[in-house]
Design a protein around this motif. Structure first.
Motif, PDB file in Angstrom:
ATOM      1  N   GLU A 105       0.834  -1.207   0.000  1.00 49.80           N
ATOM      2  CA  GLU A 105       0.000   0.000   0.000  1.00 49.80           C
ATOM      3  C   GLU A 105       0.866   1.252   0.000  1.00 49.80           C
ATOM      4  O   GLU A 105       0.551   2.232  -0.685  1.00 49.80           O
ATOM      5  CB  GLU A 105      -0.921  -0.009   1.218  1.00 49.80           C
ATOM      6  N   ARG A 106       1.959   1.215   0.772  1.00 46.36           N
ATOM      7  CA  ARG A 106       2.877   2.370   0.754  1.00 46.36           C
ATOM      8  C   ARG A 106       3.501   2.528  -0.631  1.00 46.36           C
ATOM      9  O   ARG A 106       3.645   3.653  -1.133  1.00 46.36           O
ATOM     10  CB  ARG A 106       3.964   2.190   1.815  1.00 46.36           C
ATOM     11  N   SER A 107       3.863   1.411  -1.252  1.00 48.56           N
ATOM     12  CA  SER A 107       4.469   1.480  -2.591  1.00 48.56           C
ATOM     13  C   SER A 107       3.498   2.056  -3.616  1.00 48.56           C
ATOM     14  O   SER A 107       3.886   2.834  -4.480  1.00 48.56           O
ATOM     15  CB  SER A 107       4.919   0.076  -3.034  1.00 48.56           C
ATOM     16  N   ILE A 108       2.234   1.673  -3.515  1.00 42.12           N
ATOM     17  CA  ILE A 108       1.249   2.191  -4.459  1.00 42.12           C
ATOM     18  C   ILE A 108       1.053   3.687  -4.273  1.00 42.12           C
ATOM     19  O   ILE A 108       0.911   4.446  -5.248  1.00 42.12           O
ATOM     20  CB  ILE A 108      -0.086   1.425  -4.287  1.00 42.12           C
ATOM     21  N   THR A 109       1.067   4.144  -3.017  1.00 45.36           N
ATOM     22  CA  THR A 109       0.974   5.588  -2.757  1.00 45.36           C
ATOM     23  C   THR A 109       2.155   6.324  -3.381  1.00 45.36           C
ATOM     24  O   THR A 109       1.996   7.381  -4.019  1.00 45.36           O
ATOM     25  CB  THR A 109       0.924   5.845  -1.244  1.00 45.36           C
ATOM     26  N   VAL A 110       3.351   5.767  -3.213  1.00 43.66           N
ATOM     27  CA  VAL A 110       4.547   6.377  -3.812  1.00 43.66           C
ATOM     28  C   VAL A 110       4.442   6.354  -5.335  1.00 43.66           C
ATOM     29  O   VAL A 110       4.809   7.325  -6.017  1.00 43.66           O
ATOM     30  CB  VAL A 110       5.816   5.638  -3.338  1.00 43.66           C
ATOM     31  N   LEU A 111       3.932   5.255  -5.881  1.00 39.91           N
ATOM     32  CA  LEU A 111       3.773   5.140  -7.333  1.00 39.91           C
ATOM     33  C   LEU A 111       2.959   6.297  -7.897  1.00 39.91           C
ATOM     34  O   LEU A 111       3.350   6.925  -8.893  1.00 39.91           O
ATOM     35  CB  LEU A 111       3.063   3.825  -7.655  1.00 39.91           C
ATOM     36  N   TRP A 112       1.835   6.582  -7.268  1.00 37.39           N
ATOM     37  CA  TRP A 112       0.988   7.665  -7.769  1.00 37.39           C
ATOM     38  C   TRP A 112       1.667   9.027  -7.611  1.00 37.39           C
ATOM     39  O   TRP A 112       1.499   9.907  -8.456  1.00 37.39           O
ATOM     40  CB  TRP A 112      -0.365   7.637  -7.058  1.00 37.39           C
ATOM     41  N   SER A 113       2.428   9.187  -6.527  1.00 37.87           N
ATOM     42  CA  SER A 113       3.147  10.455  -6.353  1.00 37.87           C
ATOM     43  C   SER A 113       4.186  10.640  -7.458  1.00 37.87           C
ATOM     44  O   SER A 113       4.326  11.730  -8.027  1.00 37.87           O
ATOM     45  CB  SER A 113       3.827  10.482  -4.980  1.00 37.87           C
TER      46      SER A 113
END
Length: 440
Positions: free
Chosen positions: A71-79
Protein backbone atom coordinates in the motif's frame (compact mmCIF):
# COMPACT_ATOMS: atom_id res chain seq x y z
CA UNK A 1 -7.78 -10.77 -14.09
CA UNK A 2 -5.70 -9.12 -16.70
CA UNK A 3 -3.25 -6.59 -15.30
CA UNK A 4 -0.34 -5.87 -17.74
CA UNK A 5 3.30 -6.37 -16.83
CA UNK A 6 5.76 -3.60 -15.93
CA UNK A 7 5.22 -0.58 -18.08
CA UNK A 8 7.98 0.34 -20.57
CA UNK A 9 10.91 2.48 -19.69
CA UNK A 10 13.98 3.82 -21.46
CA UNK A 11 17.62 3.56 -20.62
CA UNK A 12 19.20 6.75 -19.36
CA UNK A 13 21.32 8.89 -21.65
CA UNK A 14 23.72 10.95 -19.49
CA UNK A 15 25.30 14.14 -20.77
CA UNK A 16 23.23 14.13 -23.93
CA UNK A 17 23.89 16.96 -26.41
CA UNK A 18 21.27 19.63 -27.01
CA UNK A 19 18.41 18.19 -29.00
CA UNK A 20 17.22 19.73 -32.24
CA UNK A 21 13.55 20.31 -33.03
CA UNK A 22 12.96 16.90 -34.64
CA UNK A 23 14.68 15.11 -31.77
CA UNK A 24 12.56 17.01 -29.26
CA UNK A 25 9.37 16.07 -31.08
CA UNK A 26 10.39 12.41 -31.26
CA UNK A 27 11.28 12.39 -27.56
CA UNK A 28 7.95 13.98 -26.65
CA UNK A 29 6.08 11.45 -28.76
CA UNK A 30 7.92 8.56 -27.12
CA UNK A 31 7.40 9.95 -23.61
CA UNK A 32 3.72 10.54 -24.35
CA UNK A 33 3.36 6.91 -25.40
CA UNK A 34 5.13 5.85 -22.22
CA UNK A 35 2.78 8.06 -20.24
CA UNK A 36 -0.26 6.34 -21.74
CA UNK A 37 1.18 2.89 -20.97
CA UNK A 38 2.01 3.89 -17.38
CA UNK A 39 -1.42 5.38 -16.78
CA UNK A 40 -3.14 2.29 -18.20
CA UNK A 41 -1.07 0.00 -15.98
CA UNK A 42 -1.71 2.04 -12.84
CA UNK A 43 -5.45 2.19 -13.46
CA UNK A 44 -5.49 -1.56 -14.07
CA UNK A 45 -3.61 -2.04 -10.81
CA UNK A 46 -6.20 0.06 -8.99
CA UNK A 47 -9.05 -1.99 -10.49
CA UNK A 48 -7.45 -5.40 -9.91
CA UNK A 49 -9.85 -7.71 -8.08
CA UNK A 50 -6.99 -9.00 -5.93
CA UNK A 51 -6.21 -5.48 -4.68
CA UNK A 52 -9.85 -4.89 -3.71
CA UNK A 53 -9.92 -8.19 -1.83
CA UNK A 54 -6.71 -7.33 0.02
CA UNK A 55 -8.09 -3.95 1.03
CA UNK A 56 -11.20 -5.47 2.56
CA UNK A 57 -9.70 -8.60 4.12
CA UNK A 58 -8.81 -9.20 7.77
CA UNK A 59 -5.21 -10.18 7.09
CA UNK A 60 -2.55 -11.75 9.27
CA UNK A 61 1.02 -13.02 9.08
CA UNK A 62 3.22 -12.42 6.08
CA UNK A 63 0.31 -11.18 3.95
CA UNK A 64 -0.54 -8.43 6.43
CA UNK A 65 3.09 -7.29 6.51
CA UNK A 66 3.63 -7.38 2.73
CA UNK A 67 0.29 -5.74 1.94
CA UNK A 68 1.09 -2.84 4.29
CA UNK A 69 4.36 -2.33 2.40
CA UNK A 70 2.55 -2.68 -0.93
CA UNK A 71 0.00 0.00 0.00
CA UNK A 72 2.88 2.37 0.75
CA UNK A 73 4.47 1.48 -2.59
CA UNK A 74 1.25 2.19 -4.46
CA UNK A 75 0.97 5.59 -2.76
CA UNK A 76 4.55 6.38 -3.81
CA UNK A 77 3.77 5.14 -7.33
CA UNK A 78 0.99 7.66 -7.77
CA UNK A 79 3.15 10.45 -6.35
CA UNK A 80 5.90 9.64 -8.84
CA UNK A 81 3.37 9.43 -11.65
CA UNK A 82 2.05 12.88 -10.72
CA UNK A 83 5.59 14.25 -10.85
CA UNK A 84 6.15 12.54 -14.21
CA UNK A 85 2.88 14.00 -15.50
CA UNK A 86 3.79 17.51 -14.40
CA UNK A 87 7.26 17.33 -15.95
CA UNK A 88 5.95 16.01 -19.24
CA UNK A 89 3.23 18.66 -19.35
CA UNK A 90 5.84 21.37 -18.71
CA UNK A 91 7.87 20.09 -21.67
CA UNK A 92 4.78 20.04 -23.86
CA UNK A 93 3.86 23.61 -22.92
CA UNK A 94 7.38 24.83 -23.65
CA UNK A 95 7.44 23.02 -26.99
CA UNK A 96 4.07 24.41 -28.04
CA UNK A 97 5.15 27.98 -27.30
CA UNK A 98 6.73 28.32 -30.75
CA UNK A 99 6.60 26.34 -33.92
CA UNK A 100 10.33 26.88 -34.36
CA UNK A 101 11.88 26.78 -30.87
CA UNK A 102 14.77 29.06 -30.11
CA UNK A 103 18.18 27.86 -29.00
CA UNK A 104 17.28 28.70 -25.38
CA UNK A 105 14.07 26.69 -25.75
CA UNK A 106 15.98 23.69 -27.06
CA UNK A 107 18.45 23.84 -24.18
CA UNK A 108 15.59 23.98 -21.68
CA UNK A 109 13.71 21.18 -23.47
CA UNK A 110 16.83 19.01 -23.49
CA UNK A 111 17.15 19.48 -19.75
CA UNK A 112 13.48 18.69 -19.17
CA UNK A 113 13.53 15.59 -21.34
CA UNK A 114 16.92 14.12 -20.48
CA UNK A 115 18.21 16.00 -17.47
CA UNK A 116 17.59 15.28 -13.79
CA UNK A 117 15.16 18.14 -13.48
CA UNK A 118 12.21 16.48 -11.77
CA UNK A 119 12.17 17.11 -8.02
CA UNK A 120 10.21 14.68 -5.88
CA UNK A 121 9.65 15.72 -2.29
CA UNK A 122 8.97 13.80 0.92
CA UNK A 123 8.25 10.09 1.21
CA UNK A 124 7.78 9.78 -2.56
CA UNK A 125 11.53 10.09 -2.97
CA UNK A 126 11.93 6.69 -1.27
CA UNK A 127 11.06 3.28 -2.68
CA UNK A 128 7.90 2.75 -0.63
CA UNK A 129 9.51 0.47 1.96
CA UNK A 130 10.21 1.16 5.61
CA UNK A 131 13.85 0.17 5.10
CA UNK A 132 14.40 3.17 2.83
CA UNK A 133 14.65 6.34 4.98
CA UNK A 134 12.53 9.27 3.86
CA UNK A 135 14.44 12.13 2.23
CA UNK A 136 13.52 15.76 1.99
CA UNK A 137 13.63 15.54 -1.80
CA UNK A 138 15.36 13.84 -4.69
CA UNK A 139 15.91 14.78 -8.32
CA UNK A 140 15.18 12.42 -11.18
CA UNK A 141 15.25 12.38 -14.94
CA UNK A 142 12.11 11.19 -16.67
CA UNK A 143 13.85 7.90 -17.52
CA UNK A 144 14.84 7.44 -13.88
CA UNK A 145 11.27 8.11 -12.79
CA UNK A 146 10.03 5.40 -15.14
CA UNK A 147 12.65 2.96 -13.83
CA UNK A 148 11.65 3.71 -10.22
CA UNK A 149 7.97 3.29 -11.05
CA UNK A 150 8.70 0.03 -12.88
CA UNK A 151 10.29 -1.43 -9.77
CA UNK A 152 7.48 -0.33 -7.45
CA UNK A 153 4.83 -1.50 -9.88
CA UNK A 154 6.40 -4.95 -10.33
CA UNK A 155 6.71 -5.51 -6.56
CA UNK A 156 3.16 -4.31 -5.91
CA UNK A 157 1.70 -6.38 -8.72
CA UNK A 158 3.61 -9.44 -7.55
CA UNK A 159 1.96 -9.29 -4.11
CA UNK A 160 -1.52 -8.67 -5.56
CA UNK A 161 -1.30 -11.37 -8.23
CA UNK A 162 0.11 -13.94 -5.79
CA UNK A 163 -2.61 -13.32 -3.18
CA UNK A 164 -5.31 -13.35 -5.84
CA UNK A 165 -3.99 -16.61 -7.31
CA UNK A 166 -4.10 -18.32 -3.91
CA UNK A 167 -7.59 -17.01 -3.16
CA UNK A 168 -8.78 -18.06 -6.61
CA UNK A 169 -7.40 -21.58 -6.28
CA UNK A 170 -7.47 -22.88 -2.74
CA UNK A 171 -10.75 -21.76 -1.06
CA UNK A 172 -12.88 -23.02 -3.93
CA UNK A 173 -11.05 -26.36 -4.00
CA UNK A 174 -11.36 -26.65 -0.22
CA UNK A 175 -15.10 -25.98 -0.45
CA UNK A 176 -15.52 -28.67 -3.10
CA UNK A 177 -13.54 -31.12 -1.01
CA UNK A 178 -15.63 -30.20 2.06
CA UNK A 179 -18.80 -30.95 0.13
CA UNK A 180 -17.37 -34.31 -0.88
CA UNK A 181 -16.40 -34.85 2.75
CA UNK A 182 -19.98 -34.23 3.90
CA UNK A 183 -21.29 -36.77 1.42
CA UNK A 184 -18.70 -39.32 2.49
CA UNK A 185 -19.48 -38.75 6.19
CA UNK A 186 -23.17 -39.29 5.53
CA UNK A 187 -22.50 -42.56 3.72
CA UNK A 188 -20.02 -43.66 6.37
CA UNK A 189 -22.51 -43.06 9.18
CA UNK A 190 -25.15 -45.04 7.31
CA UNK A 191 -22.95 -48.15 7.42
CA UNK A 192 -21.68 -47.65 10.97
CA UNK A 193 -18.35 -45.94 10.21
CA UNK A 194 -18.30 -43.43 13.08
CA UNK A 195 -15.62 -41.74 15.24
CA UNK A 196 -14.54 -43.95 18.11
CA UNK A 197 -16.00 -47.01 16.43
CA UNK A 198 -13.97 -47.24 13.23
CA UNK A 199 -10.52 -45.85 12.27
CA UNK A 200 -11.98 -44.30 9.13
CA UNK A 201 -14.48 -42.42 11.30
CA UNK A 202 -11.61 -40.88 13.29
CA UNK A 203 -9.85 -39.97 10.05
CA UNK A 204 -13.01 -38.23 8.82
CA UNK A 205 -13.00 -36.06 11.96
CA UNK A 206 -9.34 -35.15 11.37
CA UNK A 207 -10.03 -34.20 7.75
CA UNK A 208 -12.99 -32.06 8.83
CA UNK A 209 -10.87 -30.12 11.33
CA UNK A 210 -7.93 -29.82 8.92
CA UNK A 211 -10.05 -28.36 6.10
CA UNK A 212 -11.66 -25.88 8.48
CA UNK A 213 -8.26 -24.69 9.76
CA UNK A 214 -6.74 -24.63 6.28
CA UNK A 215 -9.53 -22.48 4.83
CA UNK A 216 -9.31 -19.94 7.65
CA UNK A 217 -5.53 -19.67 7.25
CA UNK A 218 -5.72 -19.31 3.46
CA UNK A 219 -8.29 -16.49 3.73
CA UNK A 220 -6.28 -14.57 6.35
CA UNK A 221 -2.75 -15.18 5.04
CA UNK A 222 -2.76 -16.23 1.35
CA UNK A 223 0.89 -15.35 0.76
CA UNK A 224 1.89 -18.00 3.32
CA UNK A 225 0.60 -20.49 0.74
CA UNK A 226 2.52 -19.09 -2.23
CA UNK A 227 5.59 -20.82 -3.65
CA UNK A 228 7.74 -18.53 -5.78
CA UNK A 229 8.95 -19.74 -9.15
CA UNK A 230 11.97 -22.01 -8.91
CA UNK A 231 13.26 -20.63 -12.21
CA UNK A 232 13.88 -17.22 -10.68
CA UNK A 233 11.41 -15.54 -13.01
CA UNK A 234 10.97 -11.82 -12.29
CA UNK A 235 7.49 -11.72 -13.84
CA UNK A 236 4.79 -10.58 -11.36
CA UNK A 237 3.02 -13.56 -9.86
CA UNK A 238 5.77 -15.98 -10.89
CA UNK A 239 5.01 -19.05 -8.81
CA UNK A 240 2.10 -21.25 -7.74
CA UNK A 241 -0.21 -21.84 -4.77
CA UNK A 242 1.09 -24.32 -2.20
CA UNK A 243 -1.46 -27.16 -2.17
CA UNK A 244 0.48 -29.68 -0.08
CA UNK A 245 -1.91 -29.68 2.91
CA UNK A 246 -4.95 -29.72 0.65
CA UNK A 247 -3.54 -32.59 -1.41
CA UNK A 248 -2.80 -34.59 1.74
CA UNK A 249 -6.39 -34.17 2.98
CA UNK A 250 -7.77 -35.01 -0.49
CA UNK A 251 -5.73 -38.24 -0.63
CA UNK A 252 -6.87 -39.22 2.86
CA UNK A 253 -10.51 -38.60 1.95
CA UNK A 254 -10.17 -40.63 -1.25
CA UNK A 255 -8.78 -43.56 0.74
CA UNK A 256 -11.71 -43.35 3.17
CA UNK A 257 -14.19 -43.10 0.33
CA UNK A 258 -12.86 -46.32 -1.18
CA UNK A 259 -13.10 -48.04 2.17
CA UNK A 260 -16.68 -46.87 2.72
CA UNK A 261 -17.63 -47.98 -0.78
CA UNK A 262 -16.20 -51.40 -0.03
CA UNK A 263 -18.49 -51.57 3.01
CA UNK A 264 -21.45 -50.36 0.96
CA UNK A 265 -20.81 -53.05 -1.64
CA UNK A 266 -21.60 -55.62 1.02
CA UNK A 267 -25.18 -54.37 1.04
CA UNK A 268 -27.58 -54.85 -1.78
CA UNK A 269 -26.80 -52.77 -4.87
CA UNK A 270 -30.44 -51.88 -5.11
CA UNK A 271 -30.40 -49.62 -2.05
CA UNK A 272 -27.76 -47.34 -3.53
CA UNK A 273 -29.46 -47.22 -6.90
CA UNK A 274 -32.79 -46.32 -5.31
CA UNK A 275 -31.15 -43.51 -3.35
CA UNK A 276 -29.61 -42.13 -6.53
CA UNK A 277 -32.93 -42.32 -8.33
CA UNK A 278 -34.67 -40.41 -5.54
CA UNK A 279 -31.95 -37.78 -5.67
CA UNK A 280 -32.20 -37.35 -9.46
CA UNK A 281 -35.98 -37.09 -9.40
CA UNK A 282 -35.85 -34.71 -6.46
CA UNK A 283 -33.43 -32.46 -8.36
CA UNK A 284 -35.66 -32.63 -11.41
CA UNK A 285 -38.73 -31.67 -9.33
CA UNK A 286 -36.88 -28.78 -7.68
CA UNK A 287 -35.63 -27.58 -11.05
CA UNK A 288 -39.14 -27.66 -12.52
CA UNK A 289 -40.46 -25.75 -9.50
CA UNK A 290 -37.74 -23.16 -9.97
CA UNK A 291 -38.59 -22.97 -13.68
CA UNK A 292 -42.28 -22.35 -12.94
CA UNK A 293 -41.40 -19.59 -10.47
CA UNK A 294 -38.95 -18.08 -12.95
CA UNK A 295 -41.60 -18.13 -15.68
CA UNK A 296 -43.91 -16.03 -13.53
CA UNK A 297 -41.09 -13.57 -12.90
CA UNK A 298 -40.25 -13.37 -16.61
CA UNK A 299 -43.87 -12.76 -17.57
CA UNK A 300 -44.04 -9.96 -15.01
CA UNK A 301 -40.74 -8.31 -15.89
CA UNK A 302 -40.16 -8.98 -19.60
CA UNK A 303 -42.50 -8.16 -22.45
CA UNK A 304 -41.55 -11.41 -24.12
CA UNK A 305 -43.49 -12.51 -27.14
CA UNK A 306 -43.35 -16.16 -26.10
CA UNK A 307 -42.29 -17.81 -22.83
CA UNK A 308 -42.48 -21.63 -22.93
CA UNK A 309 -44.79 -23.37 -20.50
CA UNK A 310 -43.32 -25.57 -17.77
CA UNK A 311 -44.84 -28.97 -17.11
CA UNK A 312 -45.22 -30.53 -13.69
CA UNK A 313 -43.21 -33.44 -12.26
CA UNK A 314 -43.64 -36.86 -13.81
CA UNK A 315 -46.25 -38.71 -11.76
CA UNK A 316 -45.54 -41.95 -13.58
CA UNK A 317 -41.86 -41.90 -12.61
CA UNK A 318 -42.66 -41.33 -8.94
CA UNK A 319 -45.20 -44.14 -8.97
CA UNK A 320 -42.69 -46.50 -10.55
CA UNK A 321 -40.06 -45.45 -7.98
CA UNK A 322 -42.48 -46.38 -5.19
CA UNK A 323 -43.07 -49.71 -6.91
CA UNK A 324 -39.29 -50.29 -7.07
CA UNK A 325 -38.95 -49.62 -3.33
CA UNK A 326 -41.76 -52.08 -2.70
CA UNK A 327 -40.00 -54.71 -4.81
CA UNK A 328 -36.87 -54.24 -2.70
CA UNK A 329 -38.76 -54.61 0.58
CA UNK A 330 -40.29 -57.84 -0.71
CA UNK A 331 -36.95 -59.01 -2.14
CA UNK A 332 -38.42 -59.30 -5.61
CA UNK A 333 -35.05 -58.76 -7.29
CA UNK A 334 -36.02 -60.29 -10.65
CA UNK A 335 -38.69 -57.58 -11.05
CA UNK A 336 -36.63 -54.79 -9.51
CA UNK A 337 -33.56 -55.09 -11.75
CA UNK A 338 -35.18 -54.31 -15.15
CA UNK A 339 -37.35 -51.61 -13.55
CA UNK A 340 -34.27 -49.90 -12.11
CA UNK A 341 -32.51 -50.04 -15.48
CA UNK A 342 -35.47 -48.30 -17.11
CA UNK A 343 -35.95 -45.79 -14.29
CA UNK A 344 -32.31 -44.67 -14.23
CA UNK A 345 -32.36 -43.71 -17.90
CA UNK A 346 -35.75 -42.00 -17.71
CA UNK A 347 -34.84 -40.12 -14.52
CA UNK A 348 -31.76 -38.63 -16.18
CA UNK A 349 -33.90 -37.62 -19.14
CA UNK A 350 -36.37 -35.98 -16.75
CA UNK A 351 -33.60 -33.99 -15.06
CA UNK A 352 -32.23 -32.92 -18.44
CA UNK A 353 -35.72 -31.82 -19.53
CA UNK A 354 -36.16 -29.82 -16.31
CA UNK A 355 -32.84 -28.05 -16.78
CA UNK A 356 -33.68 -27.21 -20.36
CA UNK A 357 -37.03 -25.76 -19.23
CA UNK A 358 -35.29 -23.57 -16.64
CA UNK A 359 -32.75 -22.35 -19.20
CA UNK A 360 -35.45 -21.58 -21.75
CA UNK A 361 -37.70 -19.54 -19.44
CA UNK A 362 -34.85 -17.54 -17.88
CA UNK A 363 -33.21 -16.63 -21.21
CA UNK A 364 -34.97 -13.20 -21.40
CA UNK A 365 -33.67 -12.28 -17.93
CA UNK A 366 -30.13 -13.19 -19.01
CA UNK A 367 -30.49 -11.00 -22.11
CA UNK A 368 -31.72 -8.09 -20.00
CA UNK A 369 -28.81 -8.52 -17.56
CA UNK A 370 -26.33 -8.49 -20.46
CA UNK A 371 -27.87 -5.30 -21.86
CA UNK A 372 -27.73 -3.63 -18.44
CA UNK A 373 -24.08 -4.56 -18.08
CA UNK A 374 -23.24 -3.25 -21.53
CA UNK A 375 -25.05 0.04 -20.86
CA UNK A 376 -23.19 0.57 -17.57
CA UNK A 377 -19.86 -0.30 -19.20
CA UNK A 378 -20.29 2.35 -21.89
CA UNK A 379 -21.51 4.83 -19.27
CA UNK A 380 -18.27 4.29 -17.37
CA UNK A 381 -16.28 4.65 -20.61
CA UNK A 382 -17.74 8.04 -21.49
CA UNK A 383 -17.27 9.16 -17.89
CA UNK A 384 -13.56 8.37 -18.15
CA UNK A 385 -13.39 10.44 -21.34
CA UNK A 386 -15.20 13.33 -19.65
CA UNK A 387 -18.15 13.40 -22.04
CA UNK A 388 -20.79 11.79 -19.82
CA UNK A 389 -22.78 15.04 -19.63
CA UNK A 390 -23.12 15.38 -23.38
CA UNK A 391 -26.85 16.09 -23.94
CA UNK A 392 -27.23 13.43 -26.63
CA UNK A 393 -25.50 10.84 -24.47
CA UNK A 394 -27.57 11.76 -21.43
CA UNK A 395 -30.79 11.54 -23.42
CA UNK A 396 -29.96 8.17 -24.96
CA UNK A 397 -28.65 6.77 -21.66
CA UNK A 398 -31.79 7.81 -19.77
CA UNK A 399 -34.01 6.29 -22.46
CA UNK A 400 -32.13 2.98 -22.47
CA UNK A 401 -32.05 2.85 -18.68
CA UNK A 402 -35.77 3.50 -18.36
CA UNK A 403 -36.47 0.68 -20.79
CA UNK A 404 -34.16 -1.78 -19.05
CA UNK A 405 -35.34 -0.98 -15.53
CA UNK A 406 -39.06 -0.84 -16.31
CA UNK A 407 -41.47 -3.72 -16.05
CA UNK A 408 -42.43 -5.26 -18.31
CA UNK A 409 -39.26 -4.61 -20.33
CA UNK A 410 -39.44 -4.62 -24.13
CA UNK A 411 -36.15 -6.37 -24.88
CA UNK A 412 -36.08 -5.55 -28.58
CA UNK A 413 -36.68 -1.85 -28.02
CA UNK A 414 -34.22 -1.84 -25.12
CA UNK A 415 -31.54 -3.50 -27.24
CA UNK A 416 -31.97 -0.85 -29.92
CA UNK A 417 -31.75 1.90 -27.30
CA UNK A 418 -28.55 0.42 -25.87
CA UNK A 419 -27.11 0.10 -29.36
CA UNK A 420 -27.88 3.75 -30.13
CA UNK A 421 -26.24 4.84 -26.87
CA UNK A 422 -23.25 2.63 -27.64
CA UNK A 423 -22.84 4.19 -31.08
CA UNK A 424 -23.08 7.72 -29.68
CA UNK A 425 -20.61 6.87 -26.89
CA UNK A 426 -18.12 5.42 -29.37
CA UNK A 427 -18.28 8.53 -31.54
CA UNK A 428 -18.00 10.87 -28.54
CA UNK A 429 -14.88 9.10 -27.27
CA UNK A 430 -13.00 9.48 -30.59
CA UNK A 431 -10.53 12.42 -30.28
CA UNK A 432 -11.01 15.24 -32.81
CA UNK A 433 -8.75 15.08 -35.85
CA UNK A 434 -6.25 17.90 -36.45
CA UNK A 435 -6.57 19.41 -39.90
CA UNK A 436 -3.47 19.00 -42.10
CA UNK A 437 -1.24 22.07 -42.10
CA UNK A 438 -2.68 23.46 -38.87
CA UNK A 439 -0.01 25.04 -36.73
CA UNK A 440 0.33 24.16 -33.05
Amino acid sequence: MGVPGPFPGSAGRPDAPVLDREEVDRALARLSAEYEAIETSLLALQDHAGRRLLEGADLSGVTKERWAATERSITVLWSLFDAYTDALEAARVLRERRRWPSAEDLVELTELLHGSGVTVAGAAAGDGTESCPARLSERFSLEELVARMNGLYARSLDVIVAADAVWSALPARIDLLSAELRRTRSLAHSVGVRPGEHPAGDDLEWITDELSRLRAEVIADPLAFWVSSSTGSSAPGGGRPDTERYDRAARALEDIRREVEAVLDVRQDAEQRLMQLRDVLSRADRTLTEARQARGEVLAKIAASEVPAVSGPSTALHEQLSAAADYRRRSQWHRLSPLLDSLEERAEDELHRARESLTAVTAPLAVRAELRGRLDAYRAKVARHGVAEDPLLVERYDLARRMLWSAPCDLRAAEQAVWRYQQAATEACVPPQVEPGEES
